[in-house]
Design an enzyme around this catalytic site. Structure first.
Site, mmCIF file in Angstrom:
data_model
loop_
_atom_site.group_PDB
_atom_site.id
_atom_site.type_symbol
_atom_site.label_atom_id
_atom_site.label_comp_id
_atom_site.label_asym_id
_atom_site.label_seq_id
_atom_site.Cartn_x
_atom_site.Cartn_y
_atom_site.Cartn_z
ATOM 1 N N LYS A 80 0.667 -1.060 0.104
ATOM 2 C CA LYS A 80 -0.045 0.226 0.090
ATOM 3 C C LYS A 80 0.979 1.156 0.021
ATOM 4 O O LYS A 80 1.930 1.339 0.006
ATOM 5 C CB LYS A 80 -0.726 0.183 1.571
ATOM 6 N N TYR B 186 15.392 31.725 3.753
ATOM 7 C CA TYR B 186 13.782 32.382 4.193
ATOM 8 C C TYR B 186 14.514 32.607 5.897
ATOM 9 O O TYR B 186 14.330 31.946 6.792
ATOM 10 C CB TYR B 186 13.082 31.229 4.277
#
Length: 833
Positions: free
Chosen positions: A501, A727
């Site tokens: 999965k 940043y």
């Protein structure tokens, strides 16, 4: 070609009892793996016993596929196989080894035997490059060096060969004698001795003593005389030796090693032999196109062989320049127009071609299969016979399209056109590139197989889907080995369901499912229906359980024969209604019991109602009943784990009493497999452990991480103390620093919480801290303390030397989240070594 043996001759050689129903069968191929059958009429199948399966189990299947000759350890009912020959022996592996030892003894040719911990395959391939002008060489395919691989390698020897080069690997005491009897080397090479496969030896000295048993009858053995353990072992064994190293008493002394930017200059001096004081050219200067220590040692070993074979210094120096990195792996990548590309553009000979075609045959994601092949050189086989054999292999594997590149293969194109209607030929790689049209390739698996001289990396560049330089590499060999390691923990009767999965925990769905199908796991499990549909479209035929079926997906589930998890009375009734509408009966389902996770599942208190509903209904058939353990990895929760197990077994007993047929019971996940052996029951569910992540904390020996996430450096800047990076100016520079910007960001799955020194990457094997905030596409790291770093250098985000568990720890999460969070824009590269 390999000399043909009759089945009666083989029975005599291996001292077996022959039940001959078909007289005069000639054998050319030895088969130990039913999945790799190519030529049935001339194959002899050895029914070896594996860890969980006996080869005897596949005899009926192979018989129906045309195989008529078998070596077995048990008797078979002759009425079931009226036109088949059986040789019965006490030990099938010993019989295989006896036959190939006999075969080797028929050829009076020099043979180089190579063993050691590291570098065996590289030294073998480099010697082939250095010696192929004077010899027609037969050698081990890839890393075929085991108790089974060595016999299959030696079986390749035929009358055209004038030199053999074979490697031998061992993992425990007592193994080398068998390999020595098969290889019968006349020359020996002991490569670097390290820690690989040391777990079954009490000391390095014992491992060395076992390895040098390969050289019991050699004329001389090349070894590193500076390693005192190696020197002592060889001297104590009384072996004739050629020692190399820096010490003055070595036969070939290393006077100097000077590393440059992209090469290494080495000066070797040959020891003056007694009575030959006037010998000239004692000093040899070579330039090696590598700078790493392992390559230097491997190259010196090769030089020693050429020196002993009396090659001139000038020839040795010239040929050493020809050495290149050895491509020891098959790589599978995403290609243009929904193609899959298998890159094996490093080595091109018959044995490696067979391996590559086997790998191509495993791929089920496309019906169309294409082979792009350069001509084969220096095989010692008459070209027409060579290309007839190759074309025959392509035909038997139903190759759709064939592209041949090279002037010599062009001469024989009619041979290929007879087996592949869609055949195209080019005189050179330049011609192919000039005439390339991307629209010619769509929805197909393409094997690119070429000799180095054809520079097929240019072909790969045209076919490969372009992506940025962040790559998740998945080692399919490691996945196979991890699967085997978990199988060793189980009783032979216990089945395995593998969880694929979430894109196989981020590692790729059909690529991983293909290898699991090849290794015959019992079940796959996915989270949602569309994942199962993709696997079916990719040619996966294994049973697939869907763990979270939705009402509007029932039609797709039954259309693609997926097996839903039923976890509530509502879902049960709705799915029954769907089956009734479709006129289906006895459809396989899996019943989920909630024993304490409180996520999905039937409450144990409702077991009687559930049993009644299931027993009264012919539309459904219960394939399995299962539950999910909440804390199987945590010793402090073991009491609750036992409570869950008891609740589960109570429900199972109720269902067993009501149903008229048996069903599988499974409870253990990866950690449960390792820590709760009493809960293996009928089947286990293997999840993240397949990829080498040990969620149990037990540090299982032999479990290896299969995935490596890596990127490259885009730019390096000198940043002064007091400046900031990134940043928000969060990266404060406290000293003059070298800052590298690497090509990965949070859009790739590199979590932003690793910013500002919380995370590290590996560059040149050393850790570099993240500085400043991680951006969407880029991250900055401090490389001030790592010398020699340049732009475009490789950066490891996680892998063998920086486990994903460590990254998860820094990010205050779990490895599952790290792996499943890797963006789909990150290229997945699958390879087999």
């Amino acid at each position: 070609m390999i000399p043909a043996y009759t089945i009666s001759q083989i029975a005599q050689i291996i001292q077996g009892k022959l039940k001959e129903n078909v007289v005069g069968c000639h054998i050319e191929y030895l088969l130990t793996d039913s999945r790799k059958l190519v030529e049935s009429s001339t194959s002899l199948f050895f029914a070896l016993d594996g860890l969980r399966r006996s080869g005897n189990k596949y005899i009926e299947e192979l018989y129906h596929r045309g195989v008529r000759n078998f070596v077995v350890s048990i008797s078979f009912n002759p009425s079931l196989f009226a036109d088949a020959n059986f040789i019965q022996v006490s030990d099938v592996l010993i019989a295989l080894q006896k036959l190939t030892a006999y075969h080797r003894a028929r050829f009076n040719i020099p043979l180089i035997g190579i063993t050691g911990s590291n570098g065996k395959t590289i030294v073998k391939e480099w010697l082939n490059t250095l010696l192929e002008k004077e010899y027609t060489i037969v050698r081990s395919p890839k890393s075929y060096n085991s108790q089974i691989g060595v016999p299959l390698s030696v079986w390749q020897i035929n009358d055209t060969h004038t030199l053999g080069i074979f490697e031998a690997g061992i993992s425990q005491p007592g193994e080398m004698k068998f390999l020595a009897d098969i290889i019968q080397p006349t020359i020996g090479i002991l490569t670097h001795i390290g820690d690989a496969h040391s777990e079954n030896f009490i000391s390095i000295e014992q491992k060395i003593a076992e390895k040098i048993k390969l050289f019991a009858k050699v004329q001389w053995v090349v070894a590193n005389g500076d390693d005192e353990r190696v020197r002592s072992a060889i001297l104590n064994a009384g072996l004739p030796y050629v020692f190399f190293g820096t010490a003055a008493d070595n036969d070939i002394r290393v006077l100097s090693i000077e590393k440059k930017k992209n090469s290494t200059v080495i000066i070797l001096k040959k020891k003056v032999e007694e009575g030959k004081e006037g010998t000239n050219n004692l000093q040899l200067n070579i330039e090696l196109p590598f700078t790493d220590d392992a390559s230097i040692e491997n190259a010196i070993s090769c030089c020693c062989v050429l020196i002993k074979l009396n090659y001139k210094n000038t020839i040795i120096a010239d040929r050493i320049l020809l050495l290149k990195p050895v491509g020891m792996r098959l790589e599978m990548r995403n290609g243009i127009n929904n193609c899959s590309i298998i890159n094996d553009s490093y080595i091109n000979d018959l044995s490696s071609l067979r391996i590559a075609l086997d790998f191509l045959d495993q791929q089920k994601q496309h019906n169309k299969k294409t082979v792009i092949l350069s001509e084969l050189v220096d095989t010692g086989i008459v070209p027409e016979k060579l290309y007839i054999e190759i074309a025959s292999s392509l035909g038997k594997r139903e190759i759709t399209k064939f592209i041949g590149i090279g002037e010599k293969i062009n001469v024989h194109k009619r041979i290929f056109e007879a087996v592949c209607k869609e055949s195209v030929f080019y005189k050179s790689t330049d011609d192919y590139v000039a005439q390339f049209h991307s629209n010619s390739y769509r929805d197909e698996t393409i094997l690119v197989k070429g000799a180095r001289s054809f520079a097929f990396e240019r072909v790969i560049n045209l076919l490969e889907q372009k992506a940025h330089q962040t790559v998740l590499e998945i080692n399919l060999n490691t996945i196979s080995q991890n699967l085997k390691k978990f199988q060793e923990l189980l009783a032979p009767t216990v089945k395995i369901m593998v969880m694929v999965k979430a894109f196989s925990y981020g590692n790729g769905s059909f690529e991983v499912a293909n290898i699991l199908q090849f290794h015959k796991v019992d079940y796959l499990a996915v989270a949602y229906t569309d994942e199962g549909i993709e696997l079916r479209k990719a040619g996966i035929t294994l049973p697939i359980m869907v763990m979270n079926p939705e009402l509007d997906s029932f039609g797709a589930i039954t259309e693609h024969y997926l097996e839903p998890e039923i976890f509530s009375f509502y879902i049960l009734r709705k799915f029954k209604d769907h089956l009734a509408e479709q006129g289906l009966s006895h459809y396989p389902v899996h019943i989920k019991i909630d024993t304490g996770m409180h996520r999905l599942g039937f409450d144990p208190d409702n077991r009687k109602e559930l049993a009644t509903l299931l027993s009264e209904n012919m539309l459904l058939r219960v394939q399995s009943v299962f539950s999910h353990l909440s804390g199987s990895e945590d010793p402090s929760l073991d009491e609750f784990t036992e409570y869950q197990a008891n609740q589960f077994l109570i429900v199972c007993r109720e269902l067993e009493h009501s149903l008229s047929y048996p069903f599988l019971k499974h409870l253990a996940n990866t950690a449960g497999i390792i820590r709760h052996k009493n809960l293996h029951l009928d089947m286990v569910r293997l999840g993240i452990g397949l990829y080498g992540v040990d969620s149990s904390g037990e540090n299982i020996q032999g479990l290896t991480e299969a995935a490596t996430l890596k990127t490259t450096i885009a730019q390096i800047k000198q940043v002064k103390a007091g400046d900031t990076v990134g940043y928000g100016r969060k990266g404060k520079i406290t000293r003059d620093s070298r800052i590298a910007t690497i090509r990965i960001g949070y859009a790739d799955g590199y979590r932003r919480c690793l910013s500002n020194g919380n995370g590290y990457v590996l560059i040149h094997g050393k850790t570099a801290p993240v500085i400043g905030n991680i951006a969407m596409d880029m991250t900055m790291v401090d490389i001030t303390d790592i010398p020699g770093v340049t732009e475009d250098d490789e950066v490891v985000i996680f892998g063998k030397d920086l486990p994903v568990t460590k990254l998860a720890q820094w990010a205050n999460t779990i490895p599952y989240e790290i792996m499943t969070g890797i963006s789909q824009r990150v290229l997945r590269l699958y390879y087999e070594e």
